[in-house]
Design a protein around this motif. Sequence first.
Motif, short mmCIF file in Angstrom:
data_model
loop_
_atom_site.label_atom_id
_atom_site.label_comp_id
_atom_site.label_asym_id
_atom_site.label_seq_id
_atom_site.Cartn_x
_atom_site.Cartn_y
_atom_site.Cartn_z
N ASN A 156 1.01 -1.26 0.01
CA ASN A 156 0.03 0.15 -0.12
C ASN A 156 0.74 1.28 -0.14
N ASN A 157 1.85 1.32 -0.85
CA ASN A 157 2.59 2.45 -1.13
C ASN A 157 2.79 3.01 -2.47
N LEU A 158 3.46 3.84 -2.63
CA LEU A 158 3.87 4.56 -4.03
C LEU A 158 5.00 5.20 -4.27
N ALA A 159 5.63 5.47 -5.33
CA ALA A 159 6.98 6.04 -5.34
C ALA A 159 6.64 7.29 -6.10
N LEU A 160 7.58 8.39 -5.91
CA LEU A 160 7.53 9.75 -6.81
C LEU A 160 9.00 9.94 -6.97
N THR A 161 9.11 10.69 -8.16
CA THR A 161 10.36 11.06 -8.71
C THR A 161 10.43 12.62 -8.50
N VAL A 162 11.20 12.90 -7.77
CA VAL A 162 11.23 14.51 -7.21
C VAL A 162 12.81 14.91 -7.57
N LYS A 163 12.82 15.94 -8.28
CA LYS A 163 14.14 16.99 -8.53
C LYS A 163 14.18 18.03 -7.56
N ARG A 164 15.27 18.21 -6.90
CA ARG A 164 15.51 19.29 -5.93
C ARG A 164 15.74 20.61 -6.65
N GLU A 165 15.06 21.56 -6.49
CA GLU A 165 15.07 22.80 -7.17
C GLU A 165 15.87 23.53 -6.14
N PRO A 166 16.73 24.48 -6.77
CA PRO A 166 17.70 25.29 -5.68
C PRO A 166 16.80 26.20 -4.81
N ILE B 258 3.11 4.99 -26.96
CA ILE B 258 4.34 5.91 -27.25
C ILE B 258 4.57 6.97 -26.07
N MET B 259 5.62 6.93 -25.33
CA MET B 259 5.63 7.93 -24.58
C MET B 259 7.00 8.82 -24.55
N ILE B 260 6.73 10.05 -24.35
CA ILE B 260 7.72 11.24 -24.64
C ILE B 260 7.82 12.00 -23.51
N CYS B 261 9.01 12.04 -22.92
CA CYS B 261 9.29 12.66 -21.76
C CYS B 261 10.68 13.34 -21.69
N THR B 262 10.86 14.26 -20.67
CA THR B 262 12.10 15.01 -20.23
C THR B 262 12.23 14.84 -18.67
N GLY B 263 13.40 14.57 -18.26
CA GLY B 263 13.77 14.60 -16.99
C GLY B 263 12.78 13.76 -16.11
N THR B 264 12.16 14.73 -15.04
CA THR B 264 11.37 13.94 -13.97
C THR B 264 9.76 13.63 -14.77
N GLY B 265 9.72 14.22 -15.90
CA GLY B 265 8.55 13.81 -16.49
C GLY B 265 8.54 12.38 -17.02
N SER B 266 9.49 11.54 -16.61
CA SER B 266 9.28 10.08 -17.07
C SER B 266 8.46 9.46 -15.74
N ALA B 267 8.34 10.18 -14.83
CA ALA B 267 7.63 9.37 -13.66
C ALA B 267 6.48 8.49 -13.87
N PRO B 268 5.64 9.18 -14.69
CA PRO B 268 4.34 8.26 -15.01
C PRO B 268 4.80 7.10 -15.67
N PHE B 269 5.75 7.23 -16.76
CA PHE B 269 6.06 6.25 -17.44
C PHE B 269 6.54 4.99 -16.80
N ARG B 270 7.31 5.28 -15.82
CA ARG B 270 8.09 4.21 -14.80
C ARG B 270 6.64 3.21 -14.46
N GLY B 271 5.64 4.10 -14.01
CA GLY B 271 4.44 3.41 -13.57
C GLY B 271 3.82 2.49 -14.57
N PHE B 272 3.71 3.12 -15.94
CA PHE B 272 3.05 2.44 -17.03
C PHE B 272 4.08 1.15 -17.28
N THR B 273 5.37 1.58 -17.47
CA THR B 273 6.20 -0.10 -17.84
C THR B 273 6.19 -0.97 -16.64
N GLU B 274 6.10 -0.58 -15.45
CA GLU B 274 5.79 -1.57 -14.40
C GLU B 274 4.76 -2.54 -14.54
N ARG B 275 3.50 -1.65 -14.72
CA ARG B 275 2.28 -2.22 -14.88
C ARG B 275 2.27 -3.27 -15.97
#
Length: 400
Positions: free
Chosen positions: A213-223, A261-278
């Motif tokens: 019952n958990n989830l993961a996030l992909t978060v980039k540190r902004e200065p 077809i998934m098109i992403c930059t940087g942390t925009g990849s987050a949902p596509f990790r979920g798609f791929t794992e599914r």
Amino acid sequence: MSETQTATGPKKQHLIDPEVCIRCNTCEETCPVDAITHDDNNYVVDAEKCNFCLDCISPCPTGSIDNWRVVNAAYSIDDQFGWQELPAQEEIASAEDGGEAVDDEAAKLIAEAHSGSGGKSIAPASASKPTINLYNRGRPVTATVTGNFRLTEAEADNDVRHVILDFGDASFPILEGQSIGIIPPGSDENGKPHVIRLYSVASPRDGEKPKTNNLALTVKREPQGLCSNYVCDLKKGDTVQVTGPFGATFLMPDDPSANIIMICTGTGSAPFRGFTERRRRTMRDAPGRMMIYFGARRPEELPYFGPLQKVPDGLLRKHFAYSRVPGEPKTYVQDRMRATAEEMLVFLKNARTHIYICGLKGMEAGVDEALADICRSAGMDWASLRGDMRAQGRYHVETY
Ligand code: NAP
């Protein structure tokens, strides 16, 4: 309702749900007729200016913008500034109870209102039904941090983190492509609570590990990022106030024959990790293909670079685009798409193909031009194909 309103008969009114809105200003920036404004409390829609163009619907990350009421007289912006929650749909008079003979028209308006945005961006037909807005600022859910790992190499410019949040006994149903809100602790210089920040979920519906019952996030540190620093600094055992889930259209098709077809930059990849794992967990032999165009400055900056290399090509075809590798030309995802136009065309001609774009706002125009060029090279019209794909829930964009 305010006394200044004039009774003009039933009409549809566009409203924003104050309990769900995260005050990100996207709608106000998007509205072409300046119908959206805000005060310290709420974002609101001026009924006298709104022309129902629906341009604000897709960019809203929470769906709070997609609310409608049929009203005899419009709620004023002052009414809306004072709201803590949306009012219930009022009773609309019908001829039988002595009102105007408007019941058919009102019924049509109510039906339209309840069908949401009018179909500008819809979920894939096969997607599971999402749960949305289960928790809000007034009633958040507490999650516990069970992991926080750096995804980018130590020498990378960017500190991108994989953060795992566990919900314990609380129900937090999530689908691939949905987002959650994080409430940063504390308040701003005016004593108001900080604005909620939204993050896409990077794990599939059954959790970071299956049946958790958990989830993961992909978060980039902004200065200077208040919430990104808060999330990136979280330690195992810390608790976090969470809202959501959000998002009812940027969802993964459940149909194993869908090409994605998934098109992403940087942390925009987050949902596509979920798609791929599914797909990997539940549809390993799916006849539908998955392909990703993934842009980053350098391989060291690309989130999940190592694990991605291990995903077999049969499950996920990968195209990387690096913009800052010394000695190599600057390459963006749209350049990789053009370079692989033949491959793209096979997918674009297939009615089972879905396109998802996620990441930097700036990539949207470049990707759109690339798709137009690729289609043109084969005598196809991208504008018309894009319209069809959008109407069929096969074209999705989530950029910030
Ligand atoms: P980034 O590191 O700033 O950029 C990634 C790559 O995109 C770089 O190679 C960059 O190239 C390139 N790029 C810059 N402008 C581009 C353009 N016009 N067209 C195509 N590529 C372009 O990425 P990031 O900071 O991780 O940002 C990702 C974005 O995704 C953020 O805006 C974030 O809000 C958004 N997002 C995040 C999530 C999430 O869950 N975390 C979800 C959805 C969206 P150069 O810099 O070398 O020019």
